[in-house]
Write an enzyme that holds these catalytic residues in place. Structure first.
Site, mmCIF file in Angstrom:
data_model
loop_
_atom_site.group_PDB
_atom_site.id
_atom_site.type_symbol
_atom_site.label_atom_id
_atom_site.label_comp_id
_atom_site.label_asym_id
_atom_site.label_seq_id
_atom_site.Cartn_x
_atom_site.Cartn_y
_atom_site.Cartn_z
ATOM 1 C CE LYS A 35 19.125 56.131 0.719
ATOM 2 N NZ LYS A 35 18.128 56.364 1.225
ATOM 3 N NE ARG A 130 13.026 61.884 4.775
ATOM 4 C CZ ARG A 130 14.070 60.994 5.005
ATOM 5 N NH1 ARG A 130 15.631 62.144 5.332
ATOM 6 N NH2 ARG A 130 13.839 59.896 4.503
ATOM 7 C CE1 TYR A 256 47.747 77.904 0.947
ATOM 8 C CE2 TYR A 256 46.906 75.957 1.336
ATOM 9 C CZ TYR A 256 47.201 77.015 0.260
ATOM 10 O OH TYR A 256 47.322 76.539 -0.560
ATOM 11 C CG MET A 304 42.056 71.876 -4.328
ATOM 12 S SD MET A 304 42.654 72.128 -5.261
ATOM 13 C CE MET A 304 41.478 73.919 -5.111
HETATM 14 C C1 LIG Z 1 18.070 55.315 2.347
HETATM 15 C C2 LIG Z 1 17.211 55.095 2.737
HETATM 16 C C3 LIG Z 1 17.432 53.525 3.343
HETATM 17 C C4 LIG Z 1 18.280 52.916 3.954
HETATM 18 O O1 LIG Z 1 18.983 53.717 5.164
HETATM 19 P P1 LIG Z 1 20.243 53.378 5.523
HETATM 20 O O2 LIG Z 1 20.134 54.675 6.932
HETATM 21 O O3 LIG Z 1 21.496 54.231 5.046
HETATM 22 O O4 LIG Z 1 20.068 52.170 6.114
HETATM 23 C C5 LIG Z 1 16.000 53.105 3.675
HETATM 24 N N1 LIG Z 1 14.923 53.132 3.109
HETATM 25 C C6 LIG Z 1 15.135 54.456 2.825
HETATM 26 C C7 LIG Z 1 13.394 54.833 2.922
HETATM 27 C C8 LIG Z 1 16.162 55.262 2.027
HETATM 28 O O5 LIG Z 1 15.206 56.312 1.095
#
Ligand SMILES: *Cc1c(COP(=O)(O)O)cnc(C)c1O
Length: 370
Positions: A35, A130, A256, A304
């Site tokens: 993802k 969640r 800065y 930056m």
């Molecule tokens: C992002 C995610 C993972 C992976 O999590 P990590 O901490 O990066 O291993 C696993 N399961 C679900 C449902 C996720 O959204």
């Protein structure tokens, strides 16, 4: 000539980390979580390193399409399921497996016209609050799903809130185990932290683990454990070069807000990397950095397009530290020295995940085989 900044993706490190996950969860299948564009690495860039996984897990339908376009015919799992009814058409067309976490998603499936029934992962809210069905509502969701002709196999999943910390997973495992006791189907509960810390228990590693951050070489439970402790390697290096060297006298300030004042004569380097490249502005004096593979520290504020670094350790060692010297913001230097992204993230008050995901589009990225 372009600015010297560059990100490097290390294919062999991805392979190493995937093998590490398999060692932690023997005989479980591994979802490579890609993802957020493979945690900022780029799905196309990590594909070679992670194609040894059993499946790819992600959130965006567009990302699923990209994985199919790369020629992947194996499982792809949408971790949040679909966002609207017509997403199910793409699932049918591309053979995507999808999470089901709410009644609406079951309604949409019931109304979906498809020749091929879908493989779904029914999600339980076992305490993170969640996504997912509460334990008491899980069975009725399962029964509803299993009565649908649109549904093929139903797998069971949940997600841990504290796999990386002292509270642990026992309370959520208990809720999950009780509510799923006599239900058939494969199970998936582990993220990276649970895989590394708890998957020696066969009931915890279950049928599928969902490995994200560990594949990208970051320790999910840093600073309790480091990436070296877990034997994972950085998969992303952010590197640049020195654009200038400045000689300071006692009382001279840097950058800065004059955030840093030299206490005596000091040589500093000015490196071509700033917050517009995704380097966190919350880093300040003391954040670790490598110059020609030698560990030193940031001095002054991140701007930056530039950061300023203390060259004292190189001077003391009589090493080269002039214009064009290699600067490694995180990852692996040319001499093999490693600066874990977790240490930089800690200096910025955040986690490695955020730094990887925030690599800026203006940074050119190359893929290195080894
Ligand atoms: C992002 C995610 C993972 C992976 O999590 P990590 O901490 O990066 O291993 C696993 N399961 C679900 C449902 C996720 O959204």
């Amino acid at each position: 000539m372009p600015r010297p900044i560059q990100a490097t993706i290390h294919t062999a490190a991805l392979q190493h980390n995937l093998a590490r996950v398999r060692r932690a969860a023997p005989d479980a299948r591994v979802w490579a979580v890609v993802k957020a564009n493979a945690y900022g690495h780029g799905i196309e860039r990590v594909f070679e390193g992670l194609r040894g996984a059993d499946g790819f897990a992600l959130l965006d339908l567009q990302e699923a399409e990209r994985v199919r376009q790369l020629g992947w015919r194996g499982p792809i799992l949408l971790l949040e399921g679909v966002f609207e009814p017509r997403d199910l058409e793409l699932c049918s067309r591309l053979g995507l497996w999808h999470a089901v976490h709410c009644d609406e998603q079951i309604d949409w499936l019931a109304a979906h016209k498809t020749q091929v029934p879908h493989r779904v992962f029914l999600k339980m809210n076992s305490g993170m609050n969640r996504l997912g069905f509460a334990p008491l509502r899980y069975r009725s969701a399962w029964a509803r799903l299993s009565a649908l002709p649109q549904v093929d196999e139903i797998s069971l999943m949940t997600h841990f809130s504290d796999a990386d910390g002292p509270r642990g997973i026992a309370h959520q495992m208990a809720a999950f185990a009780t509510a799923t006791q006599d239900l058939p189907g494969e199970r998936s509960v582990c993220n990276s932290a649970a895989t590394l810390r708890h998957a020696q228990d066969a009931g915890v590693r279950a049928d599928w683990v969902r490995a994200g951050i560990v594949l990208y070489g970051s320790a999910p439970d840093f600073p309790e454990h480091s990436s070296a402790h877990w034997d994972v390697q950085p998969t992303m290096t952010l590197s640049t070069r020195l654009l200038a060297v400045q000689e300071l006298q006692a009382g001279d300030t840097v950058g800065y807000g004059s955030h840093f004042t030299a206490e005596g004569p000091l040589t500093i380097g000015v490196a071509a990397c700033g917050y517009a490249d995704g380097y966190p502005r919350h880093c300040d004096t003391g954040t670790p950095v490598l110059v020609n593979g030698v560990r030193t520290r940031l001095v002054g504020r991140v701007s930056m397009d530039m950061v300023t670094v203390d060259l004292t350790p190189l001077r003391h060692a009589g090493l080269d530290m002039g214009f064009g010297s290699e600067v490694t913001l995180w990852g692996r230097a040319s001499n093999g020295a490693v600066l874990p992204i977790d240490e930089v993230a800690q200096a910025a008050g955040t986690v490695g995940y955020e730094l990887m995901c925030a690599l800026a589009p203006r940074v050119p990225v190359v893929v290195m085989a080894d």
